[in-house]
Design a protein around this motif. Structure first.
Motif, PDB file in Angstrom:
ATOM      1  N   GLY A 203       0.811  -1.214   0.000  1.00  7.09           N
ATOM      2  CA  GLY A 203       0.000   0.000   0.000  1.00  7.09           C
ATOM      3  C   GLY A 203       0.841   1.259   0.000  1.00  7.09           C
ATOM      4  O   GLY A 203       2.044   1.227   0.277  1.00  7.09           O
ATOM      5  N   PRO A 204       0.217   2.387  -0.303  1.00 10.24           N
ATOM      6  CA  PRO A 204       0.924   3.665  -0.285  1.00 10.24           C
ATOM      7  C   PRO A 204       1.515   3.944   1.095  1.00 10.24           C
ATOM      8  O   PRO A 204       0.964   3.523   2.114  1.00 10.24           O
ATOM      9  CB  PRO A 204      -0.170   4.684  -0.610  1.00 10.24           C
ATOM     10  CG  PRO A 204      -1.257   3.907  -1.261  1.00 10.24           C
ATOM     11  CD  PRO A 204      -1.194   2.537  -0.669  1.00 10.24           C
ATOM     12  N   SER A 205       2.618   4.661   1.096  1.00  7.32           N
ATOM     13  CA  SER A 205       3.275   4.996   2.351  1.00  7.32           C
ATOM     14  C   SER A 205       3.990   6.329   2.174  1.00  7.32           C
ATOM     15  O   SER A 205       4.960   6.415   1.428  1.00  7.32           O
ATOM     16  CB  SER A 205       4.290   3.898   2.719  1.00  7.32           C
ATOM     17  OG  SER A 205       4.981   4.231   3.887  1.00  7.32           O
ATOM     18  N   ALA A 206       3.505   7.371   2.842  1.00  4.66           N
ATOM     19  CA  ALA A 206       4.096   8.710   2.724  1.00  4.66           C
ATOM     20  C   ALA A 206       5.590   8.642   2.994  1.00  4.66           C
ATOM     21  O   ALA A 206       6.018   8.138   4.035  1.00  4.66           O
ATOM     22  CB  ALA A 206       3.421   9.673   3.696  1.00  4.66           C
ATOM     23  N   GLY A 207       6.360   9.115   2.038  1.00  7.20           N
ATOM     24  CA  GLY A 207       7.811   9.113   2.177  1.00  7.20           C
ATOM     25  C   GLY A 207       8.400   7.720   2.270  1.00  7.20           C
ATOM     26  O   GLY A 207       9.537   7.548   2.676  1.00  7.20           O
ATOM     27  N   PHE A 208       7.641   6.726   1.899  1.00  7.75           N
ATOM     28  CA  PHE A 208       8.018   5.322   2.041  1.00  7.75           C
ATOM     29  C   PHE A 208       8.420   5.038   3.483  1.00  7.75           C
ATOM     30  O   PHE A 208       9.359   4.304   3.774  1.00  7.75           O
ATOM     31  CB  PHE A 208       9.128   4.941   1.039  1.00  7.75           C
ATOM     32  CG  PHE A 208       9.095   3.498   0.624  1.00  7.75           C
ATOM     33  CD1 PHE A 208       7.920   2.903   0.201  1.00  7.75           C
ATOM     34  CD2 PHE A 208      10.244   2.735   0.673  1.00  7.75           C
ATOM     35  CE1 PHE A 208       7.891   1.567  -0.179  1.00  7.75           C
ATOM     36  CE2 PHE A 208      10.219   1.397   0.301  1.00  7.75           C
ATOM     37  CZ  PHE A 208       9.048   0.818  -0.129  1.00  7.75           C
ATOM     38  N   SER A 209       7.664   5.642   4.398  1.00  3.91           N
ATOM     39  CA  SER A 209       7.918   5.489   5.833  1.00  3.91           C
ATOM     40  C   SER A 209       7.637   4.073   6.315  1.00  3.91           C
ATOM     41  O   SER A 209       8.254   3.607   7.270  1.00  3.91           O
ATOM     42  CB  SER A 209       7.050   6.466   6.625  1.00  3.91           C
ATOM     43  OG  SER A 209       7.330   7.794   6.270  1.00  3.91           O
ATOM     44  N   GLN A 210       6.681   3.419   5.674  1.00  2.00           N
ATOM     45  CA  GLN A 210       6.335   2.033   5.972  1.00  2.00           C
ATOM     46  C   GLN A 210       5.981   1.839   7.447  1.00  2.00           C
ATOM     47  O   GLN A 210       6.460   0.909   8.096  1.00  2.00           O
ATOM     48  CB  GLN A 210       7.455   1.092   5.543  1.00  2.00           C
ATOM     49  CG  GLN A 210       7.799   1.244   4.072  1.00  2.00           C
ATOM     50  CD  GLN A 210       8.991   0.416   3.680  1.00  2.00           C
ATOM     51  OE1 GLN A 210       8.887  -0.802   3.617  1.00  2.00           O
ATOM     52  NE2 GLN A 210      10.117   1.065   3.423  1.00  2.00           N
ATOM     53  N   GLY A 211       5.119   2.686   7.950  1.00  2.00           N
ATOM     54  CA  GLY A 211       4.730   2.644   9.356  1.00  2.00           C
ATOM     55  C   GLY A 211       3.515   1.797   9.633  1.00  2.00           C
ATOM     56  O   GLY A 211       2.605   2.233  10.340  1.00  2.00           O
ATOM     57  N   GLN A 212       3.496   0.594   9.066  1.00  2.00           N
ATOM     58  CA  GLN A 212       2.424  -0.351   9.353  1.00  2.00           C
ATOM     59  C   GLN A 212       3.052  -1.634   9.881  1.00  2.00           C
ATOM     60  O   GLN A 212       4.153  -2.009   9.506  1.00  2.00           O
ATOM     61  CB  GLN A 212       1.609  -0.709   8.093  1.00  2.00           C
ATOM     62  CG  GLN A 212       0.854   0.432   7.489  1.00  2.00           C
ATOM     63  CD  GLN A 212       1.731   1.334   6.652  1.00  2.00           C
ATOM     64  OE1 GLN A 212       2.560   0.877   5.898  1.00  2.00           O
ATOM     65  NE2 GLN A 212       1.554   2.634   6.810  1.00  2.00           N
TER      66      GLN A 212
END
Length: 194
Positions: free
Chosen positions: A36-45
Motif C-alpha cells: 500500500g501507499p506509504s508517505a515518504g516510504f515510511s512504511q509505518g504499518q
C-alpha cells in the motif's frame, strides 16, 4: 479474479465456517497489504497474525466490536499504525524537516496509510476466495493487547481483520446493506466543482 470483480464482491463477512485458512493465503494477503501507499516510504504499518490459542487469548483481552459469529474465523490480523516511523522518516535530510513535529502533518498519514493497507488485505482475501470483516478495537484495550502479545508501545492498533471461509449466501443479517443503500454516484462524486 478480475479487479472489478474483487471490488464488487468485497463486503464484510460476519459468519465463517471452521475450515482453516492456508498459510500461503495469509502470507499473500499480508504481502499485498504491505504494498500500500506509504508517505515518504515510511512504511509505518505492522500486522499481528493470530490463530488457535493466540486467537482465544485475543478474545479474552479485547472486547469484540462486531458480531459474536465473527469469532469462528480461524485467523485475525491486527493492524497497527506506527506514527514514529513517519516522524523519524521526515526528519531525515532528504525530506528537509529538521524536527519530528506532528504539526507539519495536515492529516495523520500513519492512520491513512494503515487504512489503505487494511483495504488491500480485505481485497486480497476476496481474491483468495475468502471472507473477511474489519472491526475496531477499543482504546481501553490497547494496553492489554500490547502486553499480552509483546507489541511495542508506539504501535497503535487501528483495528482487526477476521479472515476465513464465509458461511453466508448473502449479506449478513443486520448488516448495513440490508437497511441502507449506497449513496448515488452523483451525490458523492463531483467533477470540477461541488
Amino acid at each position: 479474479m478480475e479487479f472489478q470483480d474483487v471490488v464488487r464482491r468485497r463486503r464484510m463477512v460476519r459468519r465463517f465456517t471452521d475450515e482453516p485458512v492456508s498459510d500461503e493465503s495469509v502470507r499473500r494477503i499480508l504481502r499485498n497489504a504491505l504494498r500500500g501507499p506509504s508517505a515518504g516510504f515510511s512504511q509505518g504499518q505492522a500486522f499481528l497474525v493470530l490463530r488457535d490459542a493466540e486467537l482465544a487469548r485475543f478474545y479474552e483481552v479485547v472486547r469484540l466490536w462486531t458480531f459474536e459469529s465473527v469469532k469462528a474465523a480461524p485467523v485475525v490480523v491486527v493492524a497497527f499504525a506506527v506514527k514514529d516511523a513517519y516522524l523519524d522518516r521526515y526528519a531525515e535530510p532528504d525530506k528537509g524537516w529538521t524536527d519530528r513535529s506532528e504539526d507539519r502533518w495536515p492529516v495523520p498519514f500513519w492512520y491513512v496509510d494503515t487504512g489503505m493497507a487494511v483495504l488491500l488485505a480485505l481485497q486480497t482475501a476476496v481474491d483468495e476466495g475468502l471472507g473477511a470483516v474489519y472491526f475496531g478495537i477499543g482504546a481501553e484495550d490497547f494496553d492489554a493487547l500490547r502486553a499480552e502479545f509483546g507489541v511495542p508501545g508506539d504501535h497503535v492498533p487501528i483495528g482487526a481483520i477476521a479472515i476465513g471461509h464465509g458461511d453466508e449466501e448473502d449479506v449478513s443479517e443486520g448488516a448495513s446493506p440490508r437497511t441502507r443503500r449506497r449513496r448515488p454516484f452523483d451525490e458523492a462524486v463531483h467533477f470540477g466543482h461541488w
